[in-house]
Design a protein around this motif. Structure first.
Motif, PDB file in Angstrom:
ATOM      1  N   VAL A  19      12.857 -52.004  52.416  1.00 33.66           N
ATOM      2  CA  VAL A  19      11.473 -52.440  52.211  1.00 33.66           C
ATOM      3  C   VAL A  19      11.357 -53.412  51.033  1.00 33.66           C
ATOM      4  CG1 VAL A  19      10.652 -50.247  53.152  1.00 33.66           C
ATOM      5  CG2 VAL A  19      10.839 -50.532  50.663  1.00 33.66           C
ATOM      6  N   ILE A  20      12.460 -53.696  50.370  1.00 30.01           N
ATOM      7  CA  ILE A  20      12.446 -54.626  49.239  1.00 30.01           C
ATOM      8  C   ILE A  20      12.850 -56.011  49.740  1.00 30.01           C
ATOM      9  CG2 ILE A  20      13.409 -55.153  46.958  1.00 30.01           C
ATOM     10  CD1 ILE A  20      14.020 -52.156  46.666  1.00 30.01           C
ATOM     11  N   LYS A  21      12.004 -56.977  49.514  1.00 31.33           N
ATOM     12  CA  LYS A  21      12.254 -58.344  49.984  1.00 31.33           C
ATOM     13  C   LYS A  21      13.036 -59.116  48.924  1.00 31.33           C
ATOM     14  CE  LYS A  21       7.819 -58.529  50.701  1.00 31.33           C
ATOM     15  NZ  LYS A  21       6.426 -58.942  51.023  1.00 31.33           N
ATOM     16  N   ALA A  22      14.187 -59.625  49.314  1.00 27.51           N
ATOM     17  CA  ALA A  22      15.039 -60.361  48.377  1.00 27.51           C
ATOM     18  C   ALA A  22      15.869 -61.391  49.124  1.00 27.51           C
ATOM     19  CB  ALA A  22      15.948 -59.406  47.620  1.00 27.51           C
ATOM     20  N   LYS A  23      16.104 -62.520  48.482  1.00 24.41           N
ATOM     21  CA  LYS A  23      16.913 -63.580  49.082  1.00 24.41           C
ATOM     22  C   LYS A  23      18.379 -63.179  49.120  1.00 24.41           C
ATOM     23  CE  LYS A  23      13.689 -66.931  47.070  1.00 24.41           C
ATOM     24  NZ  LYS A  23      13.543 -67.995  46.032  1.00 24.41           N
ATOM     25  N   ARG A  24      18.824 -62.587  48.047  1.00 25.74           N
ATOM     26  CA  ARG A  24      20.216 -62.107  47.969  1.00 25.74           C
ATOM     27  C   ARG A  24      20.188 -60.595  47.813  1.00 25.74           C
ATOM     28  NH1 ARG A  24      22.821 -65.211  43.025  1.00 25.74           N
ATOM     29  NH2 ARG A  24      24.750 -64.250  43.847  1.00 25.74           N
ATOM     30  N   ARG A  25      20.934 -59.937  48.656  1.00 27.30           N
ATOM     31  CA  ARG A  25      21.025 -58.479  48.608  1.00 27.30           C
ATOM     32  C   ARG A  25      22.481 -58.156  48.280  1.00 27.30           C
ATOM     33  NH1 ARG A  25      16.680 -56.078  51.027  1.00 27.30           N
ATOM     34  NH2 ARG A  25      17.907 -54.221  51.488  1.00 27.30           N
ATOM     35  N   ILE A  26      22.736 -57.929  46.998  1.00 28.78           N
ATOM     36  CA  ILE A  26      24.110 -57.814  46.512  1.00 28.78           C
ATOM     37  C   ILE A  26      24.516 -56.342  46.476  1.00 28.78           C
ATOM     38  CG2 ILE A  26      25.698 -58.368  44.632  1.00 28.78           C
ATOM     39  CD1 ILE A  26      23.720 -60.567  43.772  1.00 28.78           C
ATOM     40  N   GLY A  27      25.599 -56.035  47.196  1.00 33.39           N
ATOM     41  CA  GLY A  27      26.117 -54.681  47.235  1.00 33.39           C
ATOM     42  C   GLY A  27      27.541 -54.617  46.723  1.00 33.39           C
ATOM     43  N   PHE A  28      28.132 -53.433  46.806  1.00 32.49           N
ATOM     44  CA  PHE A  28      29.510 -53.248  46.360  1.00 32.49           C
ATOM     45  C   PHE A  28      30.480 -53.911  47.335  1.00 32.49           C
ATOM     46  CE2 PHE A  28      27.571 -49.704  43.983  1.00 32.49           C
ATOM     47  CZ  PHE A  28      28.198 -49.865  42.747  1.00 32.49           C
ATOM     48  N   ASP A  29      31.684 -54.153  46.857  1.00 33.86           N
ATOM     49  CA  ASP A  29      32.745 -54.679  47.703  1.00 33.86           C
ATOM     50  C   ASP A  29      33.156 -53.620  48.732  1.00 33.86           C
ATOM     51  OD1 ASP A  29      35.569 -53.455  46.418  1.00 33.86           O
ATOM     52  OD2 ASP A  29      33.865 -53.526  45.058  1.00 33.86           O
ATOM     53  N   TRP A  30      33.999 -54.035  49.677  1.00 31.71           N
ATOM     54  CA  TRP A  30      34.377 -53.149  50.778  1.00 31.71           C
ATOM     55  C   TRP A  30      34.988 -51.837  50.279  1.00 31.71           C
ATOM     56  CZ3 TRP A  30      32.446 -53.873  55.350  1.00 31.71           C
ATOM     57  CH2 TRP A  30      32.156 -55.167  55.797  1.00 31.71           C
ATOM     58  N   ALA A  31      35.839 -51.907  49.276  1.00 27.87           N
ATOM     59  CA  ALA A  31      36.558 -50.709  48.826  1.00 27.87           C
ATOM     60  C   ALA A  31      35.624 -49.660  48.238  1.00 27.87           C
ATOM     61  CB  ALA A  31      37.627 -51.101  47.806  1.00 27.87           C
ATOM     62  N   ARG A  32      34.517 -50.095  47.667  1.00 28.59           N
ATOM     63  CA  ARG A  32      33.589 -49.162  47.033  1.00 28.59           C
ATOM     64  C   ARG A  32      32.368 -48.864  47.886  1.00 28.59           C
ATOM     65  NH1 ARG A  32      33.199 -52.014  41.196  1.00 28.59           N
ATOM     66  NH2 ARG A  32      33.688 -53.853  42.462  1.00 28.59           N
ATOM     67  N   SER A  33      32.309 -49.406  49.080  1.00 22.04           N
ATOM     68  CA  SER A  33      31.187 -49.148  49.980  1.00 22.04           C
ATOM     69  C   SER A  33      31.417 -47.865  50.776  1.00 22.04           C
ATOM     70  CB  SER A  33      31.005 -50.313  50.956  1.00 22.04           C
ATOM     71  OG  SER A  33      30.566 -51.477  50.297  1.00 22.04           O
ATOM     72  N   LYS A  34      30.351 -47.132  50.997  1.00 24.67           N
ATOM     73  CA  LYS A  34      30.381 -45.972  51.883  1.00 24.67           C
ATOM     74  C   LYS A  34      28.965 -45.710  52.363  1.00 24.67           C
ATOM     75  CE  LYS A  34      30.254 -42.776  47.932  1.00 24.67           C
ATOM     76  NZ  LYS A  34      30.909 -41.629  47.255  1.00 24.67           N
TER      77      LYS A  34
END
Length: 343
Positions: free
Chosen positions: A99-114
């Motif tokens: 629900v948060i509107k943002a141009k860039r949605r920066i997340g963790f790299d693949w190794a730290r994603s779950k």
């Protein structure tokens, strides 16, 4: 300054992780003093950082369920952020972030994603092998182009009344050490009789010893169990302080002894030495950031026994399992660190 002027940070919990996030926020504000920063944060965690300047806090109360998401959407309906920093991988936070509107949605790299974290981002931070949680949060500042800092700082403002109370308590106590004995799960707590042994030893060295912790039943039970083994505890503050009063007590203490729990990381933010006790998680990842050399850890041996591999060869963040692992931490090893830190 970089083009990212409106930044939203999403880190709801827990207290220790919020402390780590504060270091990244401090870095951003230092280099970008005009940044418009919004922090979506948990209800309890907000109480710790509520006085930080230049931040719009939006409280997300997980207990409210769908209503919490609706309230978040309403609070941010008129804002489009240049970047959303998705600093929590839990599915609940990922779902709410939609629900948060943002141009860039920066997340963790693949190794730290779950927990499907990668589905909710359109950009990832750079991989960072064997990063402490705090350093992992700093990766988000790197992704924004925020220059590095030479020294990590927190600067969490303490309520004046709370600080005055803590100063008065400290004056009455004299030279004192805080033991914050309870982690969020019972299996991560050290043995009450060994905490008591540390208390008795500290008293022989001229230190007053106080117990601190939150209002949860486990915190109270743990403190009561320690008191059954020693009569040398000067004061038991467990469940009787606000977060700011607790932060003040930690600030004026000579040292803190604690497992992987919020007060250990709070103490780090105010520069108080911490002796961390670890068995289930790797202190290189979750230990008190400025005091990793003071940690007493049996994690390496536990994880090697359980997996047949050294920690370096396992996925970062792999936990050891067992209800009695903390019993492997000897009183003698803890007292050695006490001497190293205090004597």
């Amino acid at each position: 300054m970089s083009l990212q002027k409106k930044i939203c940070l999403m880190r709801l919990s827990a207290i220790g992780d919020v402390c780590h996030a504060v270091a990244m926020v401090n870095r951003m504000q230092h280099h970008w003093p005009d940044v418009e920063l919004t922090w979506v944060i948990g209800k309890t965690e907000y109480q710790l950082v509520k006085n930080m300047p230049g931040i719009r806090f939006v409280i997300f109360d997980k207990k409210q369920g769908k209503k919490a998401v609706q309230d978040l959407k309403a609070a941010l309906a008129d804002t489009v952020f240049d970047a959303l920093l998705m600093m929590q991988v839990a599915l609940r936070a990922n779902m709410a972030s939609r629900v948060i509107k943002a141009k860039r949605r920066i997340g963790f790299d693949w190794a730290r994603s779950k927990e499907l974290h990668w589905l909710f981002s359109n950009q990832r931070v750079q991989p960072h092998r064997h990063a402490h949680v705090l350093e992992g949060f700093m990766d988000f500042a790197d992704a924004l182009g925020v220059p590095p800092v030479n020294n990590v700082r927190w600067d969490i403002p303490i309520d004046k009344d709370a600080d005055n109370w803590a100063r008065q308590e400290a004056d009455e106590l004299g030279d004192y050490v805080v033991i914050s004995p309870a982690a969020s799960k019972r299996e991560r707590n050290w043995l009450p009789e060994r905490y008591a042994g540390a208390v008795d030893y500290l008293v022989t060295k001229g230190k007053a010893v106080v117990l601190c912790g939150g209002p949860a039943e486990l915190d109270r039970q743990t403190a009561a169990a320690i008191e059954q083994h020693t009569s040398s505890i000067t004061r038991n503050y467990v469940g009787n302080t606000s977060l700011h009063q607790l932060l003040g007590l930690l600030k004026y203490a000579s040292a803190v002894i604690a497992p992987d729990t919020g007060p250990a990381h709070m103490a780090t933010t105010v520069g108080t030495p911490v002796i961390g006790l670890y068995a289930h998680s790797n202190p290189r990842r979750t230990g008190p950031y400025l005091n990793l050399k003071n940690v007493v850890s049996v994690y390496d041996e536990c994880i090697k026994e359980q997996t047949g591999k050294a920690w370096q060869d396992l996925p970062w963040g792999t936990r050891a399992k067992g209800e009695s692992l903390m019993a492997r931490i000897s009183l003698e090893d803890v007292l050695t660190q006490v001497d190293n830190v205090l004597m």
